[in-house]
Scaffold this motif. Structure first.
Motif, PDB file in Angstrom:
ATOM      1  N   LEU A  38       0.828  -1.208   0.000  1.00 54.56           N
ATOM      2  CA  LEU A  38       0.000   0.000   0.000  1.00 54.56           C
ATOM      3  C   LEU A  38       0.864   1.261   0.000  1.00 54.56           C
ATOM      4  N   THR A  39       1.935   1.248   0.763  1.00 47.14           N
ATOM      5  CA  THR A  39       2.831   2.408   0.814  1.00 47.14           C
ATOM      6  C   THR A  39       3.493   2.648  -0.529  1.00 47.14           C
ATOM      7  N   VAL A  40       3.996   1.591  -1.139  1.00 50.00           N
ATOM      8  CA  VAL A  40       4.643   1.726  -2.458  1.00 50.00           C
ATOM      9  C   VAL A  40       3.627   2.225  -3.490  1.00 50.00           C
ATOM     10  N   GLY A  41       2.409   1.718  -3.443  1.00 51.66           N
ATOM     11  CA  GLY A  41       1.373   2.169  -4.369  1.00 51.66           C
ATOM     12  C   GLY A  41       1.038   3.639  -4.185  1.00 51.66           C
ATOM     13  N   ALA A  42       0.960   4.082  -2.942  1.00 50.50           N
ATOM     14  CA  ALA A  42       0.661   5.492  -2.676  1.00 50.50           C
ATOM     15  C   ALA A  42       1.795   6.391  -3.149  1.00 50.50           C
ATOM     16  N   LEU A  44       3.956   5.758  -5.560  1.00 47.32           N
ATOM     17  CA  LEU A  44       3.931   5.765  -7.023  1.00 47.32           C
ATOM     18  C   LEU A  44       2.795   6.629  -7.568  1.00 47.32           C
ATOM     19  N   ALA A  45       1.654   6.639  -6.890  1.00 47.36           N
ATOM     20  CA  ALA A  45       0.539   7.484  -7.316  1.00 47.36           C
ATOM     21  C   ALA A  45       0.899   8.963  -7.189  1.00 47.36           C
ATOM     22  N   VAL A  46       1.555   9.339  -6.100  1.00 48.07           N
ATOM     23  CA  VAL A  46       1.965  10.731  -5.912  1.00 48.07           C
ATOM     24  C   VAL A  46       3.011  11.128  -6.955  1.00 48.07           C
ATOM     25  N   LEU A  47       3.964  10.262  -7.228  1.00 48.04           N
ATOM     26  CA  LEU A  47       4.977  10.563  -8.242  1.00 48.04           C
ATOM     27  C   LEU A  47       4.359  10.696  -9.630  1.00 48.04           C
ATOM     28  N   ALA A  50       2.619  14.052  -9.806  1.00 43.21           N
ATOM     29  CA  ALA A  50       3.610  15.126  -9.940  1.00 43.21           C
ATOM     30  C   ALA A  50       4.167  15.182 -11.357  1.00 43.21           C
ATOM     31  N   ALA A  51       4.414  14.022 -11.961  1.00 47.11           N
ATOM     32  CA  ALA A  51       4.925  13.998 -13.336  1.00 47.11           C
ATOM     33  C   ALA A  51       3.908  14.587 -14.305  1.00 47.11           C
ATOM     34  N   VAL A  52       2.645  14.263 -14.128  1.00 49.27           N
ATOM     35  CA  VAL A  52       1.597  14.816 -14.993  1.00 49.27           C
ATOM     36  C   VAL A  52       1.514  16.331 -14.820  1.00 49.27           C
ATOM     37  N   ALA A  53       1.643  16.813 -13.599  1.00 45.15           N
ATOM     38  CA  ALA A  53       1.598  18.258 -13.355  1.00 45.15           C
ATOM     39  C   ALA A  53       2.782  18.956 -14.019  1.00 45.15           C
ATOM     40  N   VAL A  54       3.962  18.378 -13.940  1.00 47.07           N
ATOM     41  CA  VAL A  54       5.142  18.981 -14.564  1.00 47.07           C
ATOM     42  C   VAL A  54       4.991  18.988 -16.082  1.00 47.07           C
ATOM     43  N   ILE A  55       4.483  17.916 -16.641  1.00 45.10           N
ATOM     44  CA  ILE A  55       4.270  17.857 -18.092  1.00 45.10           C
ATOM     45  C   ILE A  55       3.262  18.920 -18.520  1.00 45.10           C
TER      46      ILE A  55
END
Length: 106
Positions: A38-42, A44-47, A50-55
């Protein structure tokens, strides 16, 4: 003799053992693995967000500067047309209206 059932039942009771000494440790290991997943999934979702926002930000900057470039190109082309004496005409209804033929300084 081995009896095999062609239509075996699939349920949790068939796989459970009667307990044993390691059962609480196995349960704790499963709990830790679930929390880690669950932690790894969360993360990865935040990253990904953030990538979509930067794009999107970079795309906005590119479109902003492209607008400046097109406006400068249009202004340069209009200046060249004025210097060459080219006029612009548009059809409005049934008549043509010409722009750019007025002399400056009158």
């Amino acid at each position: 003799m081995i009896k095999s059932d062609p239509i075996a039942q699939i349920d949790f009771n068939g796989r459970r053992s009667s307990g044993g000494l390691l059962a609480p440790f196995v349960w704790l290991g499963g709990l830790i693995a679930t929390a880690l997943a669950l932690t790894v999934g969360a993360v990865l979702a935040v990253l990904t967000a953030a990538a979509v926002a930067v794009i999107a930000l970079i795309a906005g900057v590119v479109v902003f500067f492209a607008g400046f470039a097109f406006r400068a190109r249009r202004a340069r082309a209009a200046k060249v047309r004025r210097e060459e004496g080219v006029i612009d005409a548009q059809k409005v209804g049934d008549t043509w209206v010409a722009y750019g033929w007025e002399r400056e300084g009158r």
